[in-house]
Motif scaffolding. Structure first.
Motif, mmCIF file in Angstrom:
data_model
loop_
_atom_site.group_PDB
_atom_site.id
_atom_site.type_symbol
_atom_site.label_atom_id
_atom_site.label_comp_id
_atom_site.label_asym_id
_atom_site.label_seq_id
_atom_site.Cartn_x
_atom_site.Cartn_y
_atom_site.Cartn_z
ATOM 1 N N GLY A 57 0.803 -1.176 0.000
ATOM 2 C CA GLY A 57 0.000 0.000 0.000
ATOM 3 C C GLY A 57 0.855 1.252 0.000
ATOM 4 N N ASP A 58 0.179 2.371 0.087
ATOM 5 C CA ASP A 58 0.880 3.652 0.145
ATOM 6 C C ASP A 58 0.064 4.647 0.965
ATOM 7 N N VAL A 59 0.742 5.720 1.361
ATOM 8 C CA VAL A 59 0.126 6.829 2.071
ATOM 9 C C VAL A 59 0.433 8.083 1.259
ATOM 10 N N ASN A 60 -0.593 8.657 0.614
ATOM 11 C CA ASN A 60 -0.418 9.863 -0.188
ATOM 12 C C ASN A 60 0.704 9.719 -1.228
ATOM 13 N N GLY A 61 0.802 8.538 -1.810
ATOM 14 C CA GLY A 61 1.824 8.285 -2.808
ATOM 15 C C GLY A 61 3.159 7.816 -2.262
ATOM 16 N N LEU A 62 3.297 7.738 -0.936
ATOM 17 C CA LEU A 62 4.521 7.220 -0.313
ATOM 18 C C LEU A 62 4.363 5.722 -0.090
ATOM 19 N N PRO A 63 5.191 4.906 -0.724
ATOM 20 C CA PRO A 63 5.073 3.464 -0.521
ATOM 21 C C PRO A 63 5.331 3.071 0.937
ATOM 22 N N ILE A 64 4.462 2.214 1.461
ATOM 23 C CA ILE A 64 4.647 1.670 2.807
ATOM 24 C C ILE A 64 5.593 0.481 2.674
ATOM 25 N N VAL A 65 6.769 0.586 3.280
ATOM 26 C CA VAL A 65 7.781 -0.449 3.209
ATOM 27 C C VAL A 65 7.467 -1.565 4.198
ATOM 28 N N GLU A 66 6.931 -1.178 5.350
ATOM 29 C CA GLU A 66 6.658 -2.130 6.430
ATOM 30 C C GLU A 66 5.564 -1.537 7.318
ATOM 31 N N ALA A 67 4.667 -2.383 7.828
ATOM 32 C CA ALA A 67 3.623 -1.863 8.725
ATOM 33 C C ALA A 67 3.108 -2.962 9.647
#
Length: 176
Positions: free
Chosen positions: A1-11
């Motif tokens: 997924g992403d947050v405002n176009g920032l890829p989520i590397v780990e969550a």
């Protein structure tokens, strides 16, 4: 997924307390500084940091681990920790034509405040160091912020900043 176009590397996420609806989230995002700035400026954190922060724009690379403690029944008690590492940044403000280039360093957000700033780059054709953060320990809305910048500016860049005519050339350099 992403947050405002920032890829989520780990969550990861978990409910700390189901009865109280307390959610804990930890994530790492990596991507473009412009997307990160836009996201924070659109969030409740941006306006709380202040008008100067809201006027920033930039490009470059950012890597940000973040942690959020969200008591959903009392969201005002939320705790947010963002520790961003910026590299190869170009940052400016709506107030000036000149930008800071080759920007790198750290920017830390705690709750509604810029907790710590330690950045280096190039401004007005010379090196610049930007340091600071909250005054005291309070990181809520309206937290005091003290930022200092030190640098060296070349005469030609100062003349451009001051909109001096070509008939008034500046040479040399100046510490500021």
């Amino acid at each position: 997924g992403d947050v405002n176009g920032l890829p989520i590397v780990e969550a990861t996420g978990r409910f700390v307390d189901f009865k109280q609806s307390e959610l804990e989230l930890n994530a790492k995002v990596k991507g473009e500084l412009s997307a990160a700035l836009g996201y924070v400026q659109q969030s409740p954190i941006g306006p709380a940091i202040g008008a100067q922060f809201m006027a920033l724009h930039g490009t470059g690379s950012i890597h940000s681990p973040l942690a959020m403690h969200l008591p959903l029944k009392e969201i005002e008690r939320r705790k947010i920790v963002i520790d961003s590492q910026i590299t190869a940044g170009v940052v400016g403000t709506n107030e000036l034509e000149q930008t800071v280039t080759n920007l790198s360093g750290t920017l830390k957000v705690r709750d509604h405040a810029l907790y710590a700033v330690d950045l280096r780059g190039k401004f007005l054709d010379g090196p610049v160091a930007i340091k600071g953060g909250v005054e005291g320990r309070y990181t809520g809305r309206g937290a005091g912020l003290l930022i200092t910048a030190q640098g060296r500016a070349r005469g030609g860049a100062l003349a451009e900043l001051a909109h001096l005519p070509a008939s008034m050339p500046l040479t040399g350099a100046m510490q500021w």
